[in-house]
Motif scaffolding. Structure first.
Motif, mmCIF file in Angstrom:
data_model
loop_
_atom_site.group_PDB
_atom_site.id
_atom_site.type_symbol
_atom_site.label_atom_id
_atom_site.label_comp_id
_atom_site.label_asym_id
_atom_site.label_seq_id
_atom_site.Cartn_x
_atom_site.Cartn_y
_atom_site.Cartn_z
ATOM 1 N N ALA A 124 0.898 -1.125 -0.099
ATOM 2 C CA ALA A 124 -0.186 0.031 0.043
ATOM 3 C C ALA A 124 0.984 1.414 -0.149
ATOM 4 C CB ALA A 124 -0.997 -0.037 1.336
ATOM 5 N N LEU A 125 1.989 1.234 0.819
ATOM 6 C CA LEU A 125 2.681 2.280 0.788
ATOM 7 C C LEU A 125 3.381 2.484 -0.587
ATOM 8 C CD1 LEU A 125 4.260 2.033 4.483
ATOM 9 C CD2 LEU A 125 2.844 3.856 3.667
ATOM 10 N N ARG A 126 3.934 1.526 -1.161
ATOM 11 C CA ARG A 126 4.508 1.761 -2.431
ATOM 12 C C ARG A 126 3.508 2.256 -3.363
ATOM 13 N NH1 ARG A 126 9.335 -1.877 -3.770
ATOM 14 N NH2 ARG A 126 8.789 -1.191 -5.750
ATOM 15 N N GLU A 127 2.429 1.627 -3.095
ATOM 16 C CA GLU A 127 1.275 2.330 -4.271
ATOM 17 C C GLU A 127 0.910 3.827 -3.939
ATOM 18 O OE1 GLU A 127 -0.295 0.986 -6.849
ATOM 19 O OE2 GLU A 127 1.048 -0.754 -6.692
ATOM 20 N N HIS A 128 1.289 4.509 -2.876
ATOM 21 C CA HIS A 128 1.149 5.793 -2.660
ATOM 22 C C HIS A 128 2.108 6.618 -3.124
ATOM 23 C CE1 HIS A 128 -2.000 4.463 0.764
ATOM 24 N NE2 HIS A 128 -2.382 4.358 -0.561
ATOM 25 N N GLY A 129 3.184 6.270 -3.482
ATOM 26 C CA GLY A 129 4.473 6.793 -4.093
ATOM 27 C C GLY A 129 5.711 6.829 -2.924
ATOM 28 N N GLN A 130 5.412 6.111 -1.878
ATOM 29 C CA GLN A 130 6.308 6.162 -0.640
ATOM 30 C C GLN A 130 7.454 5.411 -0.854
ATOM 31 O OE1 GLN A 130 5.949 8.459 1.628
ATOM 32 N NE2 GLN A 130 3.722 9.093 0.662
ATOM 33 N N ALA A 148 9.489 -4.595 -0.174
ATOM 34 C CA ALA A 148 9.971 -3.113 0.615
ATOM 35 C C ALA A 148 11.203 -2.525 -0.451
ATOM 36 C CB ALA A 148 10.347 -2.900 2.010
ATOM 37 N N HIS A 149 11.241 -1.309 -0.518
ATOM 38 C CA HIS A 149 12.307 -0.729 -1.213
ATOM 39 C C HIS A 149 13.897 -1.009 -0.619
ATOM 40 C CE1 HIS A 149 9.082 2.117 -2.787
ATOM 41 N NE2 HIS A 149 9.781 2.035 -3.979
ATOM 42 N N ARG A 259 13.746 13.747 -0.677
ATOM 43 C CA ARG A 259 13.591 14.369 -2.003
ATOM 44 C C ARG A 259 12.845 13.173 -2.515
ATOM 45 N NH1 ARG A 259 16.853 11.412 -5.240
ATOM 46 N NH2 ARG A 259 18.533 10.183 -4.207
ATOM 47 N N PRO A 260 12.021 13.847 -3.676
ATOM 48 C CA PRO A 260 11.204 12.995 -4.356
ATOM 49 C C PRO A 260 12.050 11.983 -5.010
ATOM 50 C CG PRO A 260 10.593 15.454 -4.707
ATOM 51 C CD PRO A 260 11.878 15.370 -3.846
ATOM 52 N N SER A 261 11.552 10.548 -5.287
ATOM 53 C CA SER A 261 12.343 9.661 -6.190
ATOM 54 C C SER A 261 12.487 9.958 -7.432
ATOM 55 C CB SER A 261 11.777 8.286 -5.878
ATOM 56 O OG SER A 261 10.526 8.581 -6.330
ATOM 57 N N SER A 262 11.676 10.895 -8.025
ATOM 58 C CA SER A 262 11.998 11.262 -9.355
ATOM 59 C C SER A 262 12.772 12.444 -9.573
ATOM 60 C CB SER A 262 10.601 11.535 -9.913
ATOM 61 O OG SER A 262 9.964 12.854 -9.078
ATOM 62 N N GLN A 263 13.368 13.033 -8.491
ATOM 63 C CA GLN A 263 14.359 14.188 -8.587
ATOM 64 C C GLN A 263 15.609 13.795 -9.294
ATOM 65 O OE1 GLN A 263 14.557 16.888 -5.385
ATOM 66 N NE2 GLN A 263 16.739 17.139 -5.626
ATOM 67 N N SER A 264 16.009 14.312 -10.364
ATOM 68 C CA SER A 264 17.372 14.207 -10.856
ATOM 69 C C SER A 264 18.415 14.991 -10.001
ATOM 70 C CB SER A 264 17.455 14.821 -12.492
ATOM 71 O OG SER A 264 18.548 14.677 -12.848
ATOM 72 N N VAL A 265 19.697 14.004 -10.125
ATOM 73 C CA VAL A 265 20.843 14.502 -9.446
ATOM 74 C C VAL A 265 21.089 16.328 -9.993
ATOM 75 C CG1 VAL A 265 23.352 14.265 -9.065
ATOM 76 C CG2 VAL A 265 21.615 12.405 -9.132
ATOM 77 N N ILE A 266 20.915 16.536 -11.240
ATOM 78 C CA ILE A 266 21.219 17.695 -11.884
ATOM 79 C C ILE A 266 19.764 18.230 -11.998
ATOM 80 C CG2 ILE A 266 22.202 19.078 -13.971
ATOM 81 C CD1 ILE A 266 24.188 16.390 -14.125
#
Length: 415
Positions: A124-130, A148-149, A259-266
């Motif tokens: 459930a947590l993964r589905e919520h983007g956590q 889990a991640h 930080r959001p998992s989608s955030q790029s390093v640059i």
């Protein structure tokens, strides 16, 4: 506390209690009550506090009674101020689970849960983007640890199956240990970004001289040679860049939200800072040094500077000033890149000896290219007079100082 009642009964001589247990456990006389208290480790409360400061949410999934688990949670600071207790977790459906996990600022105790409950919570947590880190030690915990991640297994009390299914193993079985790699991961991520800022910042002062030469259609001679660029990219900037990877953590590192998992390093801010701020300041200083040397020698736009001309030596000195100026700006950029938000005084100037050694190396290397005759012939450099050296010497504080002002203004806007 887990409460045990202690009772006794005298048996006739020759009675074997092991064969007559049902008969023996009658007519007992109560001797007293014993409370077994398994307190949380002293360091757990501080670790939970650091998790909260870092923006992490801590849920408890346990087979214990809800009241017991809630008491332990409150003792270590979990669920403060909002704690929700699910007394019978096995009976909760997916819709209710989603509703509970979507509540902001609420931490949950899933009591009387089974291993399947852990798996449902992780899914459930993964589905919520956590990003989910799950701890466990038993064979039945393995599916949730794998899903889990970051599966975290107990190294001492955990089973081999749990350790194999996990990403990380706690050799001391201590929850507080989980916080350390979180801080280390954030520090490494920040240091990679500092490395990139430092490398990118030198592109602008290396490109601008060629742009000026091209736009002037040769009226302005080329301020930097190809070999000098190679000396910068492969020689002077290497050690300071590597040393930034060992930079200490900035104050407030664990107070930031994840930080959001989608955030790029640059990202855009990094490019603006490196190319637009540090790079442009460096380029302006470097070109000022180049033109200063030429104009001091009586040069005017369009005057010939090739071999055999009266201005040729002044031209070599000017290109050397450009090369040495970029290296000097590298020093200021390296100092500025040590922090992204905080002031330099917050981390200390001398706290990264590897960076200081790298700066010393690039200065010695540059001096060798400028003043050693064999290297002068190879790289097209000339010895710099004292006034040019003094001019270039002020570049580092100017580069670092302007970035320090930028970060100060940023802190004023976003404390």
């Amino acid at each position: 506390m887990r409460v045990l009642a202690v009772a006794a009964r005298e048996l006739p001589a020759g009675t074997d209690p092991s064969t007559q247990r049902r008969d023996v456990e009658q007519d007992l006389h109560l001797r007293g009550l014993v409370g077994l208290y398994d307190p949380p480790r002293p360091e757990v409360a501080a670790a939970v506090k650091r998790c909260h400061e870092a923006g992490l949410t801590v849920h408890i999934v346990t087979g214990d009674n809800g009241a017991t688990a809630a008491a332990v949670a409150r003792a270590v600071g979990i669920g403060v101020p909002n704690l929700h207790v699910v007394a019978q977790s096995e009976a909760i459906d997916d819709h209710e689970l989603d509703r509970l996990l979507r509540k902001e600022g609420t931490e949950i105790v899933f009591a009387r849960s089974s291993p399947e409950t852990k798996l449902k919570v992780a899914d459930a947590l993964r589905e919520h983007g956590q990003i989910v880190a799950m701890t466990g030690d038993g064979v039945n915990d393995a599916p949730a640890l794998h899903r889990a991640h970051i599966g975290v297994a107990m190294g001492r009390s955990g089973t081999d199956v749990a350790r194999e299914a996990s990403t990380m193993v706690l050799t001391d079985d201590n929850f507080a240990t989980i916080v350390t790699p979180i801080e280390s991961g954030r520090r490494v991520y920040d240091n990679v970004r500092k490395f990139i800022v430092y490398i990118f910042a030198h592109l602008t002062p290396e490109v601008v001289p060629f742009v000026v030469f091209a736009l002037s259609a040769g009226t302005v001679p080329l301020p930097l040679t190809v070999l000098q660029i190679l000396a910068i990219d492969l020689g002077t900037e290497t050690l300071p860049a590597l040393a930034l990877g060992r930079e200490r953590a900035e104050p407030g590192l664990m107070s930031r939200p994840p930080r959001p998992s989608s955030q790029s390093v640059i990202n855009k801010d990094m490019l603006v800072r490196s190319w637009g701020w540090l790079g442009c300041v460096s380029a302006a200083l470097v070109m000022a040094g180049f033109f200063y040397v030429l104009w001091r020698a009586g040069w005017h736009p369009g005057d010939p500077t090739g071999p055999g001309t009266p201005l040729h030596h002044a031209y070599l000195t000017a290109t050397t000033a450009t090369f040495a100026g970029i290296v000097s700006c590298q020093v200021g950029t390296a100092i500025a890149a040590r922090t992204d938000h905080a002031a330099l005084r917050d981390i200390g100037f001398f706290t990264n000896p590897l960076l200081l050694a790298g700066i010393a190396f690039e200065l010695v290397f540059t001096a060798a290219l400028v003043y050693a005759p064999p290297l002068q012939n190879l790289f097209g450099t000339a010895a710099l007079p004292l006034d040019v050296v003094l001019l270039i010497a002020i570049f580092p504080p100017l580069v670092w100082g302007t970035d320090e002002i930028r970060r100060w203004a940023r802190r004023r806007r976003n404390p």
